[in-house]
Design a protein around this motif. Sequence first.
Motif, mmCIF file in Angstrom:
data_model
loop_
_atom_site.group_PDB
_atom_site.id
_atom_site.type_symbol
_atom_site.label_atom_id
_atom_site.label_comp_id
_atom_site.label_asym_id
_atom_site.label_seq_id
_atom_site.Cartn_x
_atom_site.Cartn_y
_atom_site.Cartn_z
ATOM 1 N N GLU A 171 -69.996 151.830 20.113
ATOM 2 C CA GLU A 171 -69.241 150.587 20.326
ATOM 3 C C GLU A 171 -69.439 150.060 21.747
ATOM 4 N N PHE A 172 -69.369 150.949 22.737
ATOM 5 C CA PHE A 172 -69.512 150.494 24.110
ATOM 6 C C PHE A 172 -70.966 150.190 24.451
ATOM 7 N N LEU A 173 -71.900 150.833 23.795
ATOM 8 C CA LEU A 173 -73.301 150.483 23.978
ATOM 9 C C LEU A 173 -73.556 149.069 23.456
ATOM 10 N N LEU A 174 -72.994 148.746 22.313
ATOM 11 C CA LEU A 174 -73.113 147.395 21.770
ATOM 12 C C LEU A 174 -72.432 146.387 22.700
ATOM 13 N N GLY A 175 -71.275 146.759 23.254
ATOM 14 C CA GLY A 175 -70.598 145.884 24.204
ATOM 15 C C GLY A 175 -71.421 145.655 25.455
ATOM 16 N N ALA A 176 -72.101 146.698 25.929
ATOM 17 C CA ALA A 176 -72.951 146.555 27.115
ATOM 18 C C ALA A 176 -74.132 145.632 26.826
ATOM 19 N N LYS A 203 -73.104 142.022 26.826
ATOM 20 C CA LYS A 203 -72.830 141.487 28.160
ATOM 21 C C LYS A 203 -74.119 141.123 28.890
ATOM 22 N N TYR A 204 -75.223 141.757 28.565
ATOM 23 C CA TYR A 204 -76.507 141.425 29.155
ATOM 24 C C TYR A 204 -77.192 140.252 28.449
ATOM 25 N N TRP A 205 -76.739 139.922 27.242
ATOM 26 C CA TRP A 205 -77.387 138.893 26.440
ATOM 27 C C TRP A 205 -77.175 137.520 27.092
ATOM 28 N N PRO A 206 -78.253 136.756 27.286
ATOM 29 C CA PRO A 206 -78.077 135.420 27.864
ATOM 30 C C PRO A 206 -77.550 134.432 26.826
ATOM 31 N N GLY A 207 -76.592 133.642 27.217
ATOM 32 C CA GLY A 207 -76.024 132.657 26.295
ATOM 33 C C GLY A 207 -75.174 133.327 25.233
ATOM 34 N N GLN A 237 -70.559 135.638 21.175
ATOM 35 C CA GLN A 237 -69.781 135.543 22.403
ATOM 36 C C GLN A 237 -70.705 135.278 23.578
ATOM 37 N N ASP A 238 -70.310 134.344 24.429
ATOM 38 C CA ASP A 238 -71.036 134.052 25.659
ATOM 39 C C ASP A 238 -70.231 134.646 26.802
ATOM 40 N N TYR A 239 -70.650 135.852 27.242
ATOM 41 C CA TYR A 239 -69.868 136.555 28.249
ATOM 42 C C TYR A 239 -69.948 135.909 29.626
ATOM 43 N N ALA A 240 -71.015 135.164 29.914
ATOM 44 C CA ALA A 240 -71.072 134.452 31.193
ATOM 45 C C ALA A 240 -69.948 133.414 31.246
ATOM 46 N N ALA A 241 -69.750 132.697 30.160
ATOM 47 C CA ALA A 241 -68.671 131.704 30.101
ATOM 48 C C ALA A 241 -67.303 132.384 30.077
ATOM 49 N N LYS A 242 -67.198 133.499 29.363
ATOM 50 C CA LYS A 242 -65.918 134.203 29.293
ATOM 51 C C LYS A 242 -65.492 134.740 30.657
ATOM 52 N N PHE A 243 -66.417 135.371 31.365
ATOM 53 C CA PHE A 243 -66.082 135.925 32.672
ATOM 54 C C PHE A 243 -65.711 134.805 33.649
ATOM 55 N N THR A 244 -66.392 133.667 33.561
ATOM 56 C CA THR A 244 -66.045 132.526 34.407
ATOM 57 C C THR A 244 -64.663 131.998 34.046
ATOM 58 N N HIS A 245 -64.371 131.929 32.764
ATOM 59 C CA HIS A 245 -63.045 131.478 32.308
ATOM 60 C C HIS A 245 -61.944 132.424 32.792
ATOM 61 N N TRP A 246 -62.240 133.709 32.839
ATOM 62 C CA TRP A 246 -61.250 134.694 33.280
ATOM 63 C C TRP A 246 -61.078 134.724 34.797
ATOM 64 N N TRP A 297 -71.937 136.850 37.175
ATOM 65 C CA TRP A 297 -72.750 138.056 37.346
ATOM 66 C C TRP A 297 -71.936 139.335 37.179
ATOM 67 N N PHE A 298 -70.620 139.240 37.211
ATOM 68 C CA PHE A 298 -69.789 140.435 37.098
ATOM 69 C C PHE A 298 -69.899 141.077 35.713
ATOM 70 N N ARG A 299 -70.359 140.309 34.736
ATOM 71 C CA ARG A 299 -70.557 140.886 33.391
ATOM 72 C C ARG A 299 -71.627 141.962 33.416
ATOM 73 N N PHE A 300 -72.600 141.839 34.329
ATOM 74 C CA PHE A 300 -73.630 142.859 34.440
ATOM 75 C C PHE A 300 -73.058 144.162 35.007
ATOM 76 N N VAL A 301 -72.122 144.047 35.915
ATOM 77 C CA VAL A 301 -71.470 145.231 36.483
ATOM 78 C C VAL A 301 -70.685 145.950 35.392
ATOM 79 N N VAL A 302 -69.898 145.187 34.646
ATOM 80 C CA VAL A 302 -69.099 145.777 33.571
ATOM 81 C C VAL A 302 -70.016 146.345 32.483
ATOM 82 N N GLY A 303 -71.066 145.631 32.135
ATOM 83 C CA GLY A 303 -72.006 146.116 31.131
ATOM 84 C C GLY A 303 -72.707 147.392 31.563
ATOM 85 N N THR A 304 -73.065 147.478 32.835
ATOM 86 C CA THR A 304 -73.703 148.686 33.346
ATOM 87 C C THR A 304 -72.742 149.868 33.308
#
Length: 136
Positions: free
Chosen positions: A16-21, A24-28, A34-43, A48-55
Amino acid sequence: MRARIATALYWIVAAEFLLGAVTKYWPGTGPLGQDYAAKFTHWGYPAWFRFVVGTLELICSVLLVVPRRPSRFLGAAGLVLVLDGAVTTHMVNHDVITQSLDAPIHLLVAAAIALANWPADWKLLLRPGRWAPQPR
């Protein structure tokens, strides 16, 4: 039999967490819609913080499937820290319950895994060779 069930649980949580990671790396918009770049900005975080969380999720998911107690403890403890941030983020942003229900559930599962692999002494984490391998 009990060890096999626990191992299966570790692999399911790690998947599950591998899929989540990966998402988070997926563009768009990713494969799960889900667009995690937009979600992280909304939050309120930089995109770029999505890459930290994904890692962190990737590293912790790998540590969960290593058949040694110190690795599983460190992986689950790392997930607890990441999921604390996720739960807090969902609470602060007043997300709807359908979007923010999975983070507390995963937090409880990661905490249970961390407790199940809790070291007898904290010094053992510094010297992992002292822990006996997990019986099969």
